[in-house]
Write a protein that holds these residues in place. Structure first.
Motif, PDB file in Angstrom:
ATOM      1  N   GLY A  77      50.742   7.570  49.434  1.00 43.04           N
ATOM      2  CA  GLY A  77      50.216   8.215  48.235  1.00 43.04           C
ATOM      3  C   GLY A  77      51.035   8.031  46.979  1.00 43.04           C
ATOM      4  N   LYS A  78      51.916   7.034  46.962  1.00 49.18           N
ATOM      5  CA  LYS A  78      52.723   6.791  45.766  1.00 49.18           C
ATOM      6  C   LYS A  78      52.619   5.323  45.367  1.00 49.18           C
ATOM      7  CE  LYS A  78      56.032  10.446  46.467  1.00 49.18           C
ATOM      8  NZ  LYS A  78      57.411  10.846  46.356  1.00 49.18           N
ATOM      9  N   PRO A  79      51.490   4.919  44.825  1.00 50.78           N
ATOM     10  CA  PRO A  79      51.360   3.516  44.415  1.00 50.78           C
ATOM     11  C   PRO A  79      52.371   3.183  43.323  1.00 50.78           C
ATOM     12  CG  PRO A  79      49.541   4.808  43.554  1.00 50.78           C
ATOM     13  CD  PRO A  79      50.320   5.709  44.463  1.00 50.78           C
ATOM     14  N   PRO A  80      52.767   1.899  43.237  1.00 50.40           N
ATOM     15  CA  PRO A  80      53.770   1.541  42.229  1.00 50.40           C
ATOM     16  C   PRO A  80      53.248   1.753  40.816  1.00 50.40           C
ATOM     17  CG  PRO A  80      52.852  -0.414  43.260  1.00 50.40           C
ATOM     18  CD  PRO A  80      52.316   0.767  44.006  1.00 50.40           C
ATOM     19  N   ARG A  81      54.085   2.345  39.997  1.00 51.05           N
ATOM     20  CA  ARG A  81      53.714   2.534  38.591  1.00 51.05           C
ATOM     21  C   ARG A  81      54.003   1.256  37.815  1.00 51.05           C
ATOM     22  NH1 ARG A  81      55.255   8.776  37.220  1.00 51.05           N
ATOM     23  NH2 ARG A  81      53.965   9.675  38.861  1.00 51.05           N
ATOM     24  N   ARG A  82      53.819   1.320  36.536  1.00 54.71           N
ATOM     25  CA  ARG A  82      53.866   0.123  35.698  1.00 54.71           C
ATOM     26  C   ARG A  82      55.158  -0.672  35.846  1.00 54.71           C
ATOM     27  NH1 ARG A  82      54.661   0.313  29.499  1.00 54.71           N
ATOM     28  NH2 ARG A  82      55.586   2.212  30.239  1.00 54.71           N
ATOM     29  N   SER A  83      56.310  -0.025  35.778  1.00 51.82           N
ATOM     30  CA  SER A  83      57.587  -0.729  35.820  1.00 51.82           C
ATOM     31  C   SER A  83      57.827  -1.374  37.186  1.00 51.82           C
ATOM     32  CB  SER A  83      58.718   0.246  35.493  1.00 51.82           C
ATOM     33  OG  SER A  83      59.960  -0.392  35.576  1.00 51.82           O
ATOM     34  N   LYS A  84      57.611  -0.607  38.237  1.00 48.93           N
ATOM     35  CA  LYS A  84      57.832  -1.146  39.578  1.00 48.93           C
ATOM     36  C   LYS A  84      56.806  -2.229  39.893  1.00 48.93           C
ATOM     37  CE  LYS A  84      58.968   0.031  44.241  1.00 48.93           C
ATOM     38  NZ  LYS A  84      59.624   1.026  45.037  1.00 48.93           N
ATOM     39  N   ALA A  85      55.565  -2.037  39.478  1.00 48.42           N
ATOM     40  CA  ALA A  85      54.530  -3.048  39.708  1.00 48.42           C
ATOM     41  C   ALA A  85      54.891  -4.355  39.002  1.00 48.42           C
ATOM     42  CB  ALA A  85      53.172  -2.534  39.240  1.00 48.42           C
ATOM     43  N   ALA A  86      55.417  -4.250  37.787  1.00 48.35           N
ATOM     44  CA  ALA A  86      55.823  -5.446  37.047  1.00 48.35           C
ATOM     45  C   ALA A  86      56.998  -6.141  37.738  1.00 48.35           C
ATOM     46  CB  ALA A  86      56.194  -5.078  35.615  1.00 48.35           C
ATOM     47  N   THR A  87      57.960  -5.368  38.221  1.00 46.25           N
ATOM     48  CA  THR A  87      59.113  -5.941  38.921  1.00 46.25           C
ATOM     49  C   THR A  87      58.680  -6.637  40.200  1.00 46.25           C
ATOM     50  OG1 THR A  87      60.546  -4.219  38.016  1.00 46.25           O
ATOM     51  CG2 THR A  87      61.359  -5.410  39.944  1.00 46.25           C
ATOM     52  N   LEU A  88      57.810  -5.984  40.970  1.00 39.66           N
ATOM     53  CA  LEU A  88      57.333  -6.589  42.209  1.00 39.66           C
ATOM     54  C   LEU A  88      56.511  -7.843  41.944  1.00 39.66           C
ATOM     55  CD1 LEU A  88      56.373  -3.383  44.219  1.00 39.66           C
ATOM     56  CD2 LEU A  88      58.319  -4.903  44.635  1.00 39.66           C
ATOM     57  N   ALA A  89      55.717  -7.827  40.884  1.00 38.42           N
ATOM     58  CA  ALA A  89      54.930  -9.010  40.528  1.00 38.42           C
ATOM     59  C   ALA A  89      55.836 -10.169  40.129  1.00 38.42           C
ATOM     60  CB  ALA A  89      53.961  -8.676  39.399  1.00 38.42           C
ATOM     61  N   THR A  90      56.908  -9.880  39.401  1.00 41.60           N
ATOM     62  CA  THR A  90      57.858 -10.919  39.011  1.00 41.60           C
ATOM     63  C   THR A  90      58.576 -11.489  40.231  1.00 41.60           C
ATOM     64  OG1 THR A  90      58.199  -9.863  36.869  1.00 41.60           O
ATOM     65  CG2 THR A  90      59.890 -11.422  37.601  1.00 41.60           C
ATOM     66  N   LEU A  91      59.026 -10.599  41.114  1.00 38.81           N
ATOM     67  CA  LEU A  91      59.686 -11.061  42.339  1.00 38.81           C
ATOM     68  C   LEU A  91      58.751 -11.924  43.178  1.00 38.81           C
ATOM     69  CD1 LEU A  91      61.668  -7.891  43.430  1.00 38.81           C
ATOM     70  CD2 LEU A  91      62.630 -10.104  42.777  1.00 38.81           C
ATOM     71  N   LYS A  92      57.515 -11.468  43.300  1.00 41.49           N
ATOM     72  CA  LYS A  92      56.552 -12.221  44.093  1.00 41.49           C
ATOM     73  C   LYS A  92      56.248 -13.568  43.442  1.00 41.49           C
ATOM     74  CE  LYS A  92      52.187 -11.821  46.474  1.00 41.49           C
ATOM     75  NZ  LYS A  92      51.043 -10.978  46.791  1.00 41.49           N
ATOM     76  N   GLY A  93      56.170 -13.590  42.124  1.00 45.34           N
ATOM     77  CA  GLY A  93      55.923 -14.853  41.428  1.00 45.34           C
ATOM     78  C   GLY A  93      57.082 -15.832  41.548  1.00 45.34           C
ATOM     79  N   ASP A  94      58.310 -15.322  41.470  1.00 44.53           N
ATOM     80  CA  ASP A  94      59.494 -16.187  41.522  1.00 44.53           C
ATOM     81  C   ASP A  94      59.870 -16.592  42.947  1.00 44.53           C
ATOM     82  OD1 ASP A  94      59.604 -15.955  38.789  1.00 44.53           O
ATOM     83  OD2 ASP A  94      61.286 -14.535  38.784  1.00 44.53           O
ATOM     84  N   LEU A  95      59.803 -15.649  43.865  1.00 45.66           N
ATOM     85  CA  LEU A  95      60.281 -15.892  45.230  1.00 45.66           C
ATOM     86  C   LEU A  95      59.187 -15.785  46.292  1.00 45.66           C
ATOM     87  CD1 LEU A  95      63.533 -13.730  45.044  1.00 45.66           C
ATOM     88  CD2 LEU A  95      63.367 -16.207  44.890  1.00 45.66           C
ATOM     89  N   GLY A  96      57.968 -15.573  45.878  1.00 47.04           N
ATOM     90  CA  GLY A  96      56.895 -15.272  46.815  1.00 47.04           C
ATOM     91  C   GLY A  96      56.645 -16.308  47.889  1.00 47.04           C
ATOM     92  N   LYS A  97      56.882 -17.590  47.591  1.00 48.23           N
ATOM     93  CA  LYS A  97      56.595 -18.640  48.566  1.00 48.23           C
ATOM     94  C   LYS A  97      57.803 -19.025  49.413  1.00 48.23           C
ATOM     95  CE  LYS A  97      52.765 -20.375  45.952  1.00 48.23           C
ATOM     96  NZ  LYS A  97      52.106 -21.465  45.278  1.00 48.23           N
ATOM     97  N   GLU A  98      58.935 -18.387  49.152  1.00 49.92           N
ATOM     98  CA  GLU A  98      60.144 -18.680  49.923  1.00 49.92           C
ATOM     99  C   GLU A  98      60.048 -18.077  51.325  1.00 49.92           C
ATOM    100  OE1 GLU A  98      62.919 -20.469  49.130  1.00 49.92           O
ATOM    101  OE2 GLU A  98      61.923 -21.033  47.267  1.00 49.92           O
ATOM    102  N   LYS A  99      60.455 -18.839  52.310  1.00 49.85           N
ATOM    103  CA  LYS A  99      60.513 -18.333  53.685  1.00 49.85           C
ATOM    104  C   LYS A  99      61.611 -17.272  53.762  1.00 49.85           C
ATOM    105  CE  LYS A  99      57.723 -21.404  55.595  1.00 49.85           C
ATOM    106  NZ  LYS A  99      56.438 -21.087  56.074  1.00 49.85           N
ATOM    107  N   ILE A 100      61.354 -16.204  54.502  1.00 54.43           N
ATOM    108  CA  ILE A 100      62.330 -15.113  54.591  1.00 54.43           C
ATOM    109  C   ILE A 100      63.656 -15.604  55.166  1.00 54.43           C
ATOM    110  CG2 ILE A 100      62.824 -12.915  55.737  1.00 54.43           C
ATOM    111  CD1 ILE A 100      59.902 -12.193  55.350  1.00 54.43           C
TER     112      ILE A 100
END
Length: 106
Positions: A77-100
């Motif tokens: 019940g705590k979806p990411p707000r604007r700042s966290k959503a932006a940070t996660l989107a940036t991380l996913k865009g930069d590192l999203g295709k990297e193997k763990i």
């Protein structure tokens, strides 16, 4: 004082067919979730299917990990707000295709 209990389930599931036993484990915060997972795993084994794999075991890329984190925080019940959503989107865009396994901590 806060006490946090975790319910760990480790099961060696032996189907009627003489094969290598299926081993499955999972950790839950709620006992009801642990019982539900156990019933589902037993049903799958009875049908001759492998038990459910953990969501973490299905992760291959860093983007998968970000998606799992978003799903987890939305589930409580705590979806990411604007700042966290932006940070996660940036991380996913930069590192999203990297193997763990290729990511390093340093």
């Amino acid at each position: 004082m806060i006490f946090l209990h975790f319910y760990s389930i480790f099961a060696e599931l032996r189907p009627d067919i003489p094969e290598i036993p299926q081993i499955a484990s999972e950790t839950f915060l709620r006992r009801d979730d642990a019982r539900k997972w156990t019933r589902q795993a037993e049903t799958l084994v009875d049908q001759g299917l492998p038990p459910n794999r953990s969501p973490v075991a299905r992760l291959h890329t860093f983007g998968d990990l970000v998606d799992l984190h978003i799903a987890d925080i939305c589930a409580v019940g705590k979806p990411p707000r604007r700042s966290k959503a932006a940070t996660l989107a940036t991380l996913k865009g930069d590192l999203g295709k990297e193997k763990i396994g290729h990511l390093a901590t340093s």
